[in-house]
Design an enzyme around this catalytic site. Structure first.
Site, short mmCIF file in Angstrom:
data_model
loop_
_atom_site.label_atom_id
_atom_site.label_comp_id
_atom_site.label_asym_id
_atom_site.label_seq_id
_atom_site.Cartn_x
_atom_site.Cartn_y
_atom_site.Cartn_z
N HIS A 114 0.36 -39.52 -8.35
CA HIS A 114 1.27 -39.45 -9.42
C HIS A 114 2.34 -38.52 -8.92
CE1 HIS A 114 -2.10 -40.73 -11.98
NE2 HIS A 114 -2.86 -40.12 -11.61
N CYS B 204 7.43 -0.89 -1.02
CA CYS B 204 7.75 0.61 -0.45
C CYS B 204 6.77 1.40 -0.37
CB CYS B 204 9.00 1.17 -1.69
SG CYS B 204 10.44 0.12 -1.72
N ASN C 176 9.79 4.70 -5.09
CA ASN C 176 9.10 3.45 -5.11
C ASN C 176 9.38 3.19 -6.61
OD1 ASN C 176 8.34 3.83 -2.66
ND2 ASN C 176 5.97 3.74 -3.11
N GLY C 177 9.44 1.77 -6.89
CA GLY C 177 9.57 1.28 -8.07
C GLY C 177 10.70 0.66 -8.50
N GLU D 282 2.89 -18.33 4.00
CA GLU D 282 3.16 -16.99 3.99
C GLU D 282 3.56 -16.56 5.50
OE1 GLU D 282 0.51 -14.53 0.90
OE2 GLU D 282 -0.66 -15.63 2.33
N TRP E 226 11.22 -1.55 0.80
CA TRP E 226 11.00 -3.06 0.88
C TRP E 226 11.97 -3.50 -0.31
CZ3 TRP E 226 9.42 -6.63 -3.21
CH2 TRP E 226 9.20 -8.00 -2.70
N LYS F 216 -1.54 -19.64 2.48
CA LYS F 216 -1.60 -18.80 3.96
C LYS F 216 -0.84 -19.33 4.88
CE LYS F 216 -3.42 -16.30 2.90
NZ LYS F 216 -4.08 -15.26 2.30
N ARG G 136 2.04 -2.63 4.21
CA ARG G 136 2.43 -3.16 2.79
C ARG G 136 3.52 -4.01 2.90
NH1 ARG G 136 0.86 0.99 -1.23
NH2 ARG G 136 2.81 0.57 -2.26
N LYS H 199 2.31 -6.37 0.92
CA LYS H 199 0.95 -6.14 0.95
C LYS H 199 0.35 -6.04 -0.57
CE LYS H 199 -3.36 -6.50 2.21
NZ LYS H 199 -3.92 -7.78 2.38
N GLU I 27 -5.10 -22.12 -1.60
CA GLU I 27 -5.16 -20.83 -0.74
C GLU I 27 -4.68 -21.13 0.64
OE1 GLU I 27 -4.95 -17.80 -0.69
OE2 GLU I 27 -5.74 -17.03 1.10
C1 G6P Z 1 0.79 -10.04 -2.47
C2 G6P Z 1 -0.10 -9.90 -1.25
C3 G6P Z 1 -1.24 -10.92 -1.34
C4 G6P Z 1 -1.94 -10.73 -2.73
C5 G6P Z 1 -1.15 -10.54 -4.01
C6 G6P Z 1 -1.84 -9.91 -5.00
O1 G6P Z 1 1.46 -10.87 -2.84
O2 G6P Z 1 0.70 -10.35 -0.18
O3 G6P Z 1 -2.09 -10.93 -0.33
O4 G6P Z 1 -2.92 -11.78 -2.82
O5 G6P Z 1 -0.23 -9.54 -3.86
O6 G6P Z 1 -2.62 -8.76 -4.81
P1 G6P Z 1 -3.86 -7.84 -5.22
O7 G6P Z 1 -3.84 -6.72 -4.49
O8 G6P Z 1 -3.75 -7.74 -6.70
O9 G6P Z 1 -4.94 -8.97 -5.00
#
Ligand code: G6P
Length: 607
Positions: free
Chosen positions: A503, A2, A96-97, A487, A72, A484, A27, A602, A480
């Site tokens: 395994h 949010c 927010n929150g 996501e 969100w 990616k 975000r 984000k 990673e």
């Molecule tokens: C969210 C974002 C990711 C990020 C993670 C941690 O899930 O979509 O891209 O890696 O938060 O965020 P930070 O700001 O703590 O790196």
């Protein structure tokens, strides 16, 4: 996550609110809304989907005070009904929150005759303020008393019809800042929303409540006692977040990596020595005293930590553990005051990482270090030592340049710790710094592989599932790469250390289960080649990211892409860039909204 924007000024603030919401789009959100207040009362506009839909609805709207929000979903589905602002009588609130006691508050309010329109926790805040205003004439006081009833995390902004000249904001847990300019006073959950109007920012602290009125503001604590908060001039620039000639922010950010890396390592640009003080005046002393390192982070930042564990143990010889922040904060651990606690976060506001850092400190572990891309963020402010990556604002939800610059920062940290502990020979130090300085040029060469990667993505994008394999310091890069891909392309992907293949995951291999392998020419290559044969023998199709000297035999089932050079310790960074391009083009082939993947945010400022 949010986002909040609020503005009160001498001129029409609606364009500022809309532009602020546009800046917060990165975000992640599912609906947006605005409420304004003037002599005729409160007007509210909400839209499911993009801010552009809200913009169409508010084109003719004019006002000098208003609040706006991108939502969100947490409590209740994404819908116009659940979108903020929420209203009660003449009160409108954005939030927010998460209010943890909202169910009991809701029951109390229903018993008092309130009817709920939405499934949100936020609506309870609007009704509570409205209830208090029945006997209290001050909106500020009504908000203050309301916050005393709330349990959980919140940042709120409130307007009310009988106070058209006033906005009240409050925070506890969730970030909120004020922006000050000659023509108006603003509030937002993220500095990027305010840079369009001002760079003078005030970061509110937990428990702060602020009244914005007549180009002035007054901040108090929860008891109503005025408190002074410093005005900081943000280093961020408003135009740093424009898309330019790129199709997507993610694409822009992938291609910005040579510059982002160059900026981040500039500090060692012309030296054959790493100076430990670059991490803070206390760093030399602290690095000498520590006997362990604990890394706390979430998501992609956690994978940066996992790569760093390989570096810190092999180069700096410091035992290192990496914990997912959301696990650490609730786990019983064995605290160690001589342990350096490293919090990694691109945003510096991730709720779990911040809570894990505070928890670590509460256990008497006072040596703390932040690696972060936002200098003014909470995590940076709460750590004793820090290194600010200079990636520039990252807008795409899937992290790219923030991750590779974190890796560069962690490599510099490794060298500094190694040097301070007397385990880094001058020749090695010079060689590692030389390799670090070559990084931007090396990344440029990897970016040139885009067309070949695109061809792979064409073959790959119709797949439902994938397995990623890596070994050693490239295992976190496999994690990673898989993250990616899932996501943004929504292809189900899992990563394994290649040695774990037999395994369990080998049972999944058939012609429908492609395997992406990271195969640098390092000490583990021969072992990895055996793993690739195990896949081939079971009819699996392999997509291998190799590098110079890897010498893997190409066949119908084994596609190989050679990265231009083998890059030793820093090889994980080059392989990351190739995997980012791969995920990006797979997502493009599928027509997905690359910058705003479904359900993701984000900056995750709630638990
Ligand atoms: C969210 C974002 C990711 C990020 C993670 C941690 O899930 O979509 O891209 O890696 O938060 O965020 P930070 O700001 O703590 O790196």
């Amino acid at each position: 996550m949010c986002g909040i924007v609020a503005a009160i000024a001498e001129t029409n603030i609606v364009p500022t609110l809309i532009e602020g919401l546009n800046k917060l789009e990165y975000r992640g959100y599912d609906s947006a809304g605005i409420a304004i207040v003037n002599q005729d009362g409160v007007e509210r506009y909400r839209a499911l989907g993009r801010v552009s839909e809200l913009e169409k609805k508010t084109q003719d709207l004019k006002a000098t005070a208003g609040i706006a929000h991108t939502r969100w979903a947490t409590h209740g589905v994404p819908s116009k009904r659940n979108a903020h602002p929420h209203v009660s009588g003449g009160v409108a609130v954005v939030h927010n929150g998460i209010i943890e006691n909202y169910e009991s508050l809701r029951e109390e309010l229903i018993a008092q005759g309130y009817v709920f329109e939405s499934e949100t926790d936020t609506e309870t805040i609007a009704h509570l303020i409205e209830l208090i205003l029945k006997t209290e004439s001050s909106l500020f006081e009504a908000v203050r008393q309301t916050t005393q009833k709330l349990v959980g995390a919140y940042a709120i902004a409130v307007i009310e019809e009988s106070h058209p000249e006033l906005i009240v904001v409050a925070r506890e847990g969730s970030p909120l800042l004020l922006g000050v300019s000659e023509s108006g006073i603003y509030a937002a959950s993220d500095a990027s929303a305010l840079l369009q109007v001002t760079q003078q920012l005030i970061y509110l602290e937990n428990g702060d409540i602020a009244q914005l009125k007549n180009n002035q503001f007054c901040i108090t604590d929860q008891a109503g006692t005025p408190v002074a908060r410093e005005i900081v001039v943000s280093q961020l620039s408003a135009d740093a977040v424009d898309l330019g000639n790129y199709q997507h922010y993610m694409q822009k950010e992938i291609f910005e990596q040579p510059d982002a890396l160059a900026n981040t390592i500039e500090i060692v640009a012309s030296s054959d020595q790493i100076h430990t003080q670059l991490f803070g005046a206390q760093a030399p002393q602290i690095f000498k005293e520590i006997d362990r390192i604990l890394i706390l982070a979430c998501g992609t930042s956690n994978y940066a930590g996992q790569v760093a564990k390989y570096w810190l143990e092999s180069i700096a010889k410091v035992p290192t553990s990496v914990e997912v922040a959301s696990e650490y904060r609730y786990r019983t651990t064995v605290p160690n005051p001589r342990q350096l606690v490293v919090a990694i976060s691109q945003s510096g506001e991730t709720a779990d990482t911040l809570a894990a850092l505070r928890f670590a400190k509460s256990l008497g572990q006072e040596k703390t270090f932040a690696i972060c891309n936002v200098p003014e963020s909470a995590i940076v402010r709460e750590c004793e030592l820090r290194f600010i990556t200079r990636a520039g604002p990252e807008i795409g939800v899937a992290s790219t340049k923030a991750f590779t610059t974190q890796l560069a920062a962690l490599f510099m940290l490794t060298l500094a710790v190694a040097k301070q502990r007397g385990v880094l020979f001058p020749a090695e130090e010079g060689q590692y710094l030389h390799e670090l300085r070559h990084l931007p040029a090396a990344v440029i060469e990897v970016l040139k592989l885009e067309n070949s990667i695109k061809v792979w993505a064409e073959k790959f994008s119709s797949k439902q599932d994938a397995i990623f394999l890596g070994r050693g310091r490239h295992y976190p890069i496999a994690l990673e790469g898989a993250l990616k891909l899932k996501e943004i392309s929504y292809i189900h992907a899992e990563a394994y250390p290649a040695g774990e293949l037999k395994h369990g995951p080998l049972a999944l291999i058939d012609s429908e289960m492609p395997v992406v392998a990271i195969a640098p020419n390092d000490e583990l290559l021969e072992k990895l080649k055996s793993n690739l044969q195990e896949v081939k023998a079971r009819g699996g199709e392999l997509f291998v990211f190799a590098d110079q000297g890897s010498h893997i035999t190409q066949s119908d089932e084994i596609h190989i892409l050679y990265l231009p050079e083998h890059y030793g310790e820093l090889s994980p960074i080059l392989h990351t860039v190739a995997l980012q391009l791969f995920a990006y083009h797979c997502a493009l082939m599928k027509g997905n909204d690359v910058d705003k993947p479904r359900n993701l945010a984000k900056s995750v400022t709630v638990e």
